[in-house]
Design an enzyme around this catalytic site. Sequence first.
Site, PDB file in Angstrom:
ATOM      1  N   HIS A 186       0.816  -1.238  -0.106  1.00 46.40           N
ATOM      2  CA  HIS A 186      -0.154  -0.098   0.058  1.00 46.40           C
ATOM      3  C   HIS A 186       0.860   1.255   0.090  1.00 46.40           C
ATOM      4  O   HIS A 186       0.507   2.343  -0.290  1.00 46.40           O
ATOM      5  CB  HIS A 186      -0.941   0.023   1.136  1.00 46.40           C
ATOM      6  CG  HIS A 186      -0.492   0.236   2.537  1.00 46.40           C
ATOM      7  ND1 HIS A 186      -0.163  -0.722   3.443  1.00 46.40           N
ATOM      8  CD2 HIS A 186       0.016   1.502   3.076  1.00 46.40           C
ATOM      9  CE1 HIS A 186       0.580  -0.309   4.571  1.00 46.40           C
ATOM     10  NE2 HIS A 186       0.295   1.279   4.345  1.00 46.40           N
ATOM     11  N   ASP A 217       0.182  -7.548   1.442  1.00 46.53           N
ATOM     12  CA  ASP A 217       0.774  -6.271   1.477  1.00 46.53           C
ATOM     13  C   ASP A 217       2.304  -6.069   1.681  1.00 46.53           C
ATOM     14  O   ASP A 217       2.862  -5.361   2.541  1.00 46.53           O
ATOM     15  CB  ASP A 217       0.041  -5.794   2.957  1.00 46.53           C
ATOM     16  CG  ASP A 217       0.116  -4.172   3.001  1.00 46.53           C
ATOM     17  OD1 ASP A 217       0.438  -3.462   1.871  1.00 46.53           O
ATOM     18  OD2 ASP A 217       0.127  -3.554   4.069  1.00 46.53           O
ATOM     19  N   SER A 296       4.539   2.756   7.709  1.00 50.42           N
ATOM     20  CA  SER A 296       4.243   1.840   6.973  1.00 50.42           C
ATOM     21  C   SER A 296       5.377   1.268   6.132  1.00 50.42           C
ATOM     22  O   SER A 296       6.116   2.213   5.147  1.00 50.42           O
ATOM     23  CB  SER A 296       3.034   2.010   6.033  1.00 50.42           C
ATOM     24  OG  SER A 296       1.826   2.040   6.763  1.00 50.42           O
TER      25      SER A 296
END
Length: 442
Positions: A186, A217, A296
Amino acid sequence: MTDGWNWRQPDGTATPGYTPSPAPPTVGARAVPAGAPDPASSPWWSDALHDPWRNPGTPAAVVVQAAAPGSAQAAPEPVSDPDAVRPRGLAPVFLVSLITALLAGALGGALGYAFAVGGGVGGTTALGSAGGEPPASARRPPESLAGVAERLLPSVVTVRVSGNGGVGLGSGFVVTQDGYVITNDHVVGVGADTATVEFNDGTTAPAEVVGKDPEADIAVIKVARTGLKPIEFGDSDAVAVGDPVLAFGTPLSLANTVTSGIVSALDRTFRNGEPGGQVRYYAAIQTDAAVNRGNSGGPLVDGAGRVIGVNSVIQTPAVDEETAGNVGLAFAIPINQAKRLAQEIIDTGKARRTVIGAGVGGTRSGGSGGVRLSSVEPAGPAAEAGLQTGDVVLKLDGKPLEEPSDLIALVRKYAPGSVVSVEYRRGSERQSASVTLAADAK
């Protein structure tokens, strides 16, 4: 009271044995006044000048000792006038000079120190005190949190991606000397045009997307640079709840940020994604280390500085992503899973997806827990283990299942070919089986 030489009896008569002489006698060189008693014959004679009880107003006989014939007469003791002006000596002048010299020396030393330390008189106040050897906690040995952070920061990068009319920001970490970097899918996003990697020393390099696994992911990018410092891998299967951890990344655009916490839970299963968008499944390591937007893709490392997870998701009561922030609930993809997927992406350009060969319903099986199988593929892993449509899977590898996404997330965690135990219920009977997971045929 008198000094005794003219003492009278009460009737006024003279003391017995006392007879005034018509002429003043002499005793040696002492002159005796007329009418005074002879010192040699009067028992009451006293030296009036040395009598402490003498009345100063009473006449007194002064006796002067005459020198003996043939001897030198001692000179009388000199008497000084208390009111006379005394000449001043050199002692006061010397004392004043000494004190002045000491004060001048002290002032000169203070000014010299001020100029030597601060370059001038102004702003030279010394604060605190000179410390000795720092304590052990301040020496930052390699195994300390500060030592781990210093060692790992050169391997952590900031990832900036532009595409689809927007710019994304996240983190990543170097896994090979020749420029491969692991991050989140992402972070890379869909349809990214360009990507840039910024290292902790401030230098940047362009990057290309090598491949990604949207459901897990995980993504891999590559920078055209060699001689990089790859991060050390740990074993996420050996992690225990309560282990200390550090999270690295660029939260809210603050590069080279390090936060600390502990492992809060293991195999926290959930699904994440917007309706109509990409759905992702996680069997994650939960931590209370502060993680925010921009973290992230960054590494979650253990106390020895070995990466055990990829920071990916946070849980927050905020209603949208822009206002979401850390509340102590962060989740990382286990590194054993991320490393396997990254290796497959580097080797083949894509990652295999692990499956059990069965479909699950969209709802839970009921109040008793477990996940009901809505279908079982013929000759698939579940069918070969004896499972049938309608069976309720209660546990996978000893982990309880409550939601359909729990089964999918746990299966994705394992590599194809892994053998896991399955506990299930068929009707009212509980049974168990061993299932050999496989790779998706697609």
